[in-house]
Scaffold this active site. Sequence first.
Site, PDB file in Angstrom:
ATOM      1  N   SER A   1      -6.961  44.311 -29.474  1.00 14.15           N
ATOM      2  CA  SER A   1      -6.770  45.123 -30.678  1.00 14.15           C
ATOM      3  C   SER A   1      -5.770  46.241 -30.401  1.00 14.15           C
ATOM      4  O   SER A   1      -4.614  45.965 -30.090  1.00 14.15           O
ATOM      5  CB  SER A   1      -8.127  45.640 -31.164  1.00 14.15           C
ATOM      6  OG  SER A   1      -8.032  46.254 -32.423  1.00 14.15           O
TER       7      SER A   1
ATOM      8  N   GLU B   1      -0.580  42.483 -48.183  1.00 11.25           N
ATOM      9  CA  GLU B   1       0.351  42.589 -49.299  1.00 11.25           C
ATOM     10  C   GLU B   1       1.774  42.565 -48.761  1.00 11.25           C
ATOM     11  O   GLU B   1       2.002  42.692 -47.554  1.00 11.25           O
ATOM     12  CB  GLU B   1       0.121  43.875 -50.079  1.00 11.25           C
ATOM     13  CG  GLU B   1       0.255  45.142 -49.261  1.00 11.25           C
ATOM     14  CD  GLU B   1      -0.156  46.391 -50.036  1.00 11.25           C
ATOM     15  OE1 GLU B   1       0.725  47.217 -50.313  1.00 11.25           O
ATOM     16  OE2 GLU B   1      -1.350  46.523 -50.345  1.00 11.25           O
TER      17      GLU B   1
ATOM     18  N   HIS C   1      -5.558  41.326 -35.133  1.00 15.39           N
ATOM     19  CA  HIS C   1      -6.424  40.996 -36.275  1.00 15.39           C
ATOM     20  C   HIS C   1      -5.549  40.335 -37.353  1.00 15.39           C
ATOM     21  O   HIS C   1      -5.668  40.643 -38.542  1.00 15.39           O
ATOM     22  CB  HIS C   1      -7.098  42.254 -36.849  1.00 15.39           C
ATOM     23  CG  HIS C   1      -7.899  43.048 -35.858  1.00 15.39           C
ATOM     24  ND1 HIS C   1      -9.142  42.649 -35.429  1.00 15.39           N
ATOM     25  CD2 HIS C   1      -7.618  44.211 -35.225  1.00 15.39           C
ATOM     26  CE1 HIS C   1      -9.609  43.547 -34.566  1.00 15.39           C
ATOM     27  NE2 HIS C   1      -8.697  44.494 -34.428  1.00 15.39           N
TER      28      HIS C   1
END
Length: 269
Positions: A128, A146, A170
């Site tokens: 991460s 988006e 992720h």
Amino acid sequence: MADQAGPLLIIGGHEDKDGDRVILGELARLLDGGRLVLATVASHEPDGYFDAYEKAFAALGVNDMVELYVHERSDGASPETLAKLEGAAGVFFTGGDQLRISSQIGDTPVEHRIHEIHRAGGVIAGTSAGAAVMSETMLVKGPSAESYRIGELHMAPGLGLVRDMIIDQHFAERGRYGRLLGAVAHNPRLLGVGVDENTALLVEGDEGRVIGAGAVYVVDGEEASHSNIAEARAERPLSIFDVRMHVLSCGDRFHFTRRRPEAGPDDGA
């Protein structure tokens, strides 16, 4: 891509700690019985991180572990902190906030020692935030799920363990395609590398190999024929043409100098 030294294990987050532990098992293999330093620097509240990983790694035969944490940037020069890195075969950066890693240990004796461990053949792993910070320029924040809009991306210097890529994590789970394309549009010299959860890219020399349950996405803007990143007004959607994307799954490889993928042995099985 990386210094001609030890491997880098770039993990997309939420790696399995209770089941098959494929990714942590790969790190255990690379350590080959050596000491692992678990760097929880990315977390503002690191309590519990070490215990969870200690349990997971103990089941894989890794019993020599120490925790590295810095409360203040000044800790990065203290003898007590540096002593944690003595004899380390590898360093594993856990998740949290990548800006906390770079701002707290960047250009400190701790960071210099981590680079020394890597150059001497030690493995550096990160999950991460710990994955994002490996690149020379790192993604700090930007909208997910988006299209990228001009001006929405925030980047900062990372640790520079890899110099020609920018890493996002992720990846599919949080729909980060737009922001990785935006990062590549800012600097098409860089390869954009997006890593899914419970998935890792193992970089050894000039080659990366995918392990784990998901995919690794490589965005190559080197031959892009058009981009509005410099001319468009703020908040306009990004326009970029002729970008190449590769999607790699477990066993597939990527050759960084040639910017070319290679199918793994089980492809099509």
